[in-house]
Structure formats: C-alpha cells, structure tokens
Enzyme design. Structure first.
Site, PDB file in Angstrom:
ATOM      1  N   ASP A 250       0.812  -1.222   0.000  1.00  0.00           N
ATOM      2  CA  ASP A 250       0.000   0.000   0.000  1.00  0.00           C
ATOM      3  C   ASP A 250       0.843   1.268   0.000  1.00  0.00           C
ATOM      4  O   ASP A 250       2.044   1.251   0.283  1.00  0.00           O
ATOM      5  CB  ASP A 250      -0.968   0.022   1.193  1.00  0.00           C
ATOM      6  CG  ASP A 250      -0.272   0.014   2.542  1.00  0.00           C
ATOM      7  OD1 ASP A 250       0.763  -0.677   2.679  1.00  0.00           O
ATOM      8  OD2 ASP A 250      -0.746   0.713   3.458  1.00  0.00           O
TER       9      ASP A 250
ATOM     10  N   GLU B 193       0.035  -1.066   5.602  1.00  0.00           N
ATOM     11  CA  GLU B 193       1.089  -0.672   6.534  1.00  0.00           C
ATOM     12  C   GLU B 193       0.967   0.794   6.889  1.00  0.00           C
ATOM     13  O   GLU B 193       1.389   1.212   7.961  1.00  0.00           O
ATOM     14  CB  GLU B 193       2.467  -0.947   5.907  1.00  0.00           C
ATOM     15  CG  GLU B 193       3.644  -0.804   6.875  1.00  0.00           C
ATOM     16  CD  GLU B 193       4.237   0.599   6.941  1.00  0.00           C
ATOM     17  OE1 GLU B 193       5.031   0.859   7.861  1.00  0.00           O
ATOM     18  OE2 GLU B 193       3.896   1.466   6.087  1.00  0.00           O
TER      19      GLU B 193
END
Lengths: 368, 368
Positions: A77, A133
């Site tokens: 991400d 994350e």
C-alpha cells in the site's frame, strides 16, 4: 547463485517493474489489483510457490523448507494520492506515488525472485507482500498473515522490512503511542465565565508539562541512539466563540525507546496527564528490539558495508519484536522522500539494494 | 393617554400578537416576511407614519416631531431554529423561538402603538424594528437605519432596547472583542520534533497568561458592577496526529467594562499576547455607557420601581453609545430563557412591560 541474466538487463527489469508497480494504484485498503498483479508475477517462478490470504501474498521455495527462515517483507500500500499516481522516469530517477515507500523495494524483491536459484541457497527466504502498513497498527495485513498463514511466520530467524533506508540497515524502532486526552470543564456564556470552567485554560498546565518533558536518549553501543520524545500534535476545543468551552481534546504522541514496553509507555503518559484529563489510548505500536546481536543481522550489516542506524520512528520491526522475531529495516527508498508529492526512487539505489540482498543470501548460513 | 380598550382585551391582544410574531420565522438574514407583516400592522395606525429601508421598519407620530425623541427598538431576528418554530401557549407562558428574545417585547410595542394617543404625549416616541441583531456587530440593521434613514436617529434623547431583562432597567453594557490569535511553529514528523517547532507547546504560556488575568470589577454607584473578563473560547491546531503542528489558532474573547474604549480594549489584548502570536480582531463591539444620569433614564427607572442592573454582556446599548445616544435595555423577556430550545415568555411580564412603558410615556416631559 542467480541465473545468468546480464546485470544491465536486470537494471532495466527493475525499472520496468517499478514503473508497473507505481502505475497500479494501491492506496491503503485498495491493494486488491496490485496483489493480483504481484501474485501473477510470482506464479511465473518455476521453483517457488505462492500463498495467498485475502490480499496478502507470500512467495517461498518449497525446496528450502527447514533451512533458517529469513522473511523479506514489503507493503503493497501507499499513502493517499496527491496528483502523483503516474510513474515518470527522469534519468536515474523514477517518480510517482509509493516510488520510495516502498515500491522500489518491491521491484528489487520481484527481480530477485526471478533470478534466484534456490539450489544455491543455505537459508530459506520467504517473501511477504502485505497490505495496510500506512494505516493503524491493528489494520496491518501482517496480522492477516499471522492469523491465516501462521506457518509463514513460525520459526523465522530474521526479518528484513524493505522500508526506505537508503540501503542502510536500520535497527530497532521507536514505539508509538497515541492517546486522546480529554480535559473537561463546564460551559457558560463567555460574558459570565465564573458560571463555567474553561477547558482550554484548564489544559494549559498539562500542555506546559508535556512541552517540558526532556528528551531521553537511549544508546545501544556507539552507533545507535534512540531519542524518546513526546508531543501534543492536535488540539481542539470550543464550538462557539461566545461560549466557555466545556471540553478540550488533544492528541498526545509518545515515541518511546526500545527499552520500554508498551505497558510502560502507557504508564508514562498516564502519570504525565495525572488528573488533568482522561486518556484513551488510540494507537499503541511496540518499539522494535535492537537486533545487532542476531547473526543474520551481522551478515546483512557486513554486506551493507557496516552502514547501520537507529530507526527514529516506528516500523514493522516493532511488530516482529512482539512475535519474538529479530528484524531490521533495509531498502532502496530514500527516507526524506517518503510521503512527499514528488516522491522518487533511484535506479542506482535499487541496484545497490539487489546487491546487498544477494550478498546476504550468498553468505547467510545455518547458525545455531 | 391610551384608547379605552379594556385591559383584559389588551392582554389577549398581546398574546395573539406574540403567537403571530413567533409563527412568522425570522432567523437572522431572513426577516423579510416578518418585516412585511410588521409594516402592515403599523400602517393600520390612524396617527402614525411608517418608514422602511430594506427590512428595517420605523414607526413614528408626525404630530410629535420636535419633542424630545425617545427610541424604542427591538430586533426582528432570532437565532437559528431548534425544532421550536411554532408558538405554543400553556397557561401564562408562550413558548417558541424568539418568544423571550425578543418577540414578547415586539408584541408589547405593537399593542402600545395601537393604543397610544399621540395628543396626550409630551415626548416623541419612535419605534424601530430592525434586522440582524443576533449576528455580527457590522451586520446589524441599525446600521441600515443609520445610513438610509439618518433623521430617525438624529437628536435622540434616550433609547430603550427591548432586550430580555425581566422588566429591570439594565444600564450600560460590556464591550465585546473577539481576536483570532495565530501561533506559528514549524512542521516536522512527530518522531523527530527537533526539526520543527510545536505550535501547541508554544501557545501554552500564552494560554496560562490569559487564564491568569484577574477579573477587574468596575462599579458605578452601589448598584452597578461590571466584571471585565477574558477567555480563550476556541482553539485548534494539528491536522495529523503524527505531525508536529505548525499553526495554532485560538479565539480570545475580551468582555470589557464601560470605562474602556474599543482602542483601549485592543491594546489590552495586544499587550497580553505580545510576541507569542499574531492577532486579527474579528469583532469589536463598544461598551455601552452607563446612562444613570440621563433624565429620561431616571423616569424609566422610577417607573420600573427602581429595578436597575448592570448589563454583564453586550447589547445595542453599546452601539447607541457610539452614536452618543444614552440607551438602556428593558423588556419583558427572561434573560435565562434567551437562546434556549424551550424558550418562553410570560403574559404577566408583557402586562408589566406595557405598564412600565405607558407610565414612562405619561411621565416623561421635555427636559433641557
């Protein structure tokens, strides 16, 4: 150890991979397409197997099962887009959302997987591509891996998070506590404040106390210093300018050194706030233990020519510590470029990153 | 002095007027329909004339021009509705938005106008129905009257604002200063605060200073005490909890006593803030001078059986002071009911208010 693909072609390959990785949007919670693309890439490996749980993607070599397990992990991400979704190559630089944090690291991983020959390895590298994350501690895809694919983490000897470190080995990490502190007062018309109690005025001594907390430095050897700091980072009170505010809310952020437990960190904040307000701990990410004594860490540091640093922020190294796994951060991204609109990574740093990881995998041996 | 309408009918009339006034919505900036309705009521008077500028409505008796001018004023507007737009009568009480602040006063005015016989009066009462009292100082409809109908204000000897005072005569008023104070810092990642400067931490000593300002009491005779107070009423800083905030904004509200000018009030706030931040004065309403020596005020106070109070808030008495017109607040509304959802006024207080104004108009004489 690696297949005989000429290094100039590998440079091109990593650049092409990074451009593709950037051009597939993967803002936190929206990693599905990138997870699919990553899985498809990994399934082309003749030697490996791919595991998947939700949008968490794991690659490993079944032939190496039982050797010392080394996790290489990187998140899929990115932070939200800021008009920077499309990759752009300029000379040595590749610009675009997530370039440095940390799709350059993912490109190095994918190229490495394409070229590794497991028959030459003495350890068991396992690659974990995970979601979320960049958001809260409890949202991380690593928790999905832990829950759905527990064997992936079991018996791990060492983990490398490919966070942007400019190819240094960053050891440990600060813990991260966010607490919402609420200071209560009593509303009144601001022409008659004696009928109320001003929550802003009441909070001032607490803010002074927070501001006055001295920085605490914790040293590990001569190279590693962690600086423990506490700050009020947001504050809000008052809906109307002619009303004495009855409630003040303040976010207090405590970045704590690796020698503190999470419980200890909460105690520090509770004692600091005292009876000035109520506390809700909204995020509590553990500090990462300093893995300098781990034998695999020594091999990695040697391969990085001794470039080590203390991690003065939180990373998933702290999460691995909670699992009793020694971990470090080491990746080709540039720390100062992370989360910048004009974020970029360099081809040169990716070349160096690949060399560090290859050298590590060549030199890492079973240790007891 | 008044036409021989039996007092029981006048009680009914005032109640009916108040119900109608409540049922015509007139939130600030939306007074047009109520202004039209008020004008239509006033035009039924055989003795008077009606002036209009925008939605400001003025009633006067041409035959009395040249006598001592007394302004009776009340605002048409209300604060925003809160599910209380419809009038409801319960015994002596009339509930509904604006009942107490101050449509009960408007009902008393309209009934008074219907029953006054100008041939019996020795002063020149002028009734002003105006917009936008509940919003900012510069938005008031009284400024439209000043600009468009300047002769209405000229040579005024005394003014009565029919604000909710429970029929006491409230003298003077506090001035009201709002200042937006901006404290600047420098953004940084909250794990490395030494690269920034925390605007919240920087503001704490200023908040402490504001909280520590002692209340200053200013007495006029034995009955009137104004309490000067300063408060931070809103505060906001920080967009993200992991960033050292670079800007803090705080509203500082200074309610200053009638012995201070507006310029003096600004100086007090500037000196208090010092170099801790920048100041933008966003509202500055003058204090109202204490009119206890005005001969018409003495007549009004006598008619109210001596019930006088200091006004511990701002009213348009301050605006009249800027125009060098002595003014007071006196009306049938209940101060504690103003701006409450279950706001109400009582028929009894309206009866008493009408009696006070009639007695005042009977006893007021030309004074030099």
């Amino acid at each position: 150890m690696t297949s005989p693909r000429p290094s100039v072609l590998r440079v091109d390959r990593r650049r092409a991979l990074l451009v593709e990785l950037i051009n597939i949007p993967s803002v936190s919670h929206h990693e599905h397409h990138l997870a699919n693309w990553t899985e498809a890439q990994l399934r082309q490996s003749p030697h490996g197997e791919v595991l998947r749980a939700g949008d968490e993607v794991v690659f490993r070599f079944p032939a190496l099962a039982g050797k010392s397990k080394i996790i290489f992990c990187g998140h899929l991400d990115t932070v939200p887009a800021n008009d920077n979704q499309t990759a752009r190559v300029e000379g040595d630089r590749v610009y675009g959302l997530g370039a440095t944090d940390l799709k350059a690291g993912l490109a190095v991983f994918l190229d490495l997987i394409e070229t590794l020959d497991p028959a030459t390895l003495h350890v068991d590298p396992v690659f974990v591509f995970y979601t979320c994350e960049e958001v809260a501690y409890q949202e991380s895809g690593l928790l999905v891996v832990e829950r759905e694919l527990p064997e992936v983490l079991q018996n791990t000897r060492f983990a490398i998070c490919v966070e942007p470190t400019d190819n240094a080995v960053e050891l440990g990490c600060l813990g991260n506590l966010h607490a919402e502190v609420t200071v209560r007062g009593k509303a009144a018309h601001s022409a008659r404040p004696w009928f109320g109690e001003n929550a802003i005025h009441a909070a001032a001594p607490l803010i002074e106390r927070i501001a006055a907390v001295p920085e605490r430095s914790v040293d590990y050897g001569e190279q590693l210093r962690y600086r423990e700091v506490i700050s009020a980072t947001t504050i809000t009170a008052g809906d109307a300018r002619n009303v004495i505010p009855d409630t003040l809310r303040m976010n207090v952020n405590f970045r704590f050194a690796p020698d503190r437990s999470r419980e200890d960190a909460v105690t520090v904040v509770r004692e600091l706030v005292g009876d000035a307000g109520t506390i809700e701990v909204t995020d509590l990410s553990p500090a990462g233990r300093v893995a300098s004594e781990n034998p695999f860490c020594r091999v990695l540091v040697a391969g990085a020519d001794g470039a080590v640093r203390a991690k003065q922020a939180w990373t998933d190294v702290g999460r691995f510590s909670e699992w009793a796994i020694d971990a470090v951060s080491c990746g080709p991204g540039i720390p100062a470029q992370a989360h910048q609109q004009e974020e970029y990574a360099t081809i040169g740093a990716m070349t160096r990153s690949a060399a560090i990881f290859e050298r590590f995998l060549q030199e890492a041996r079973e240790v007891s």
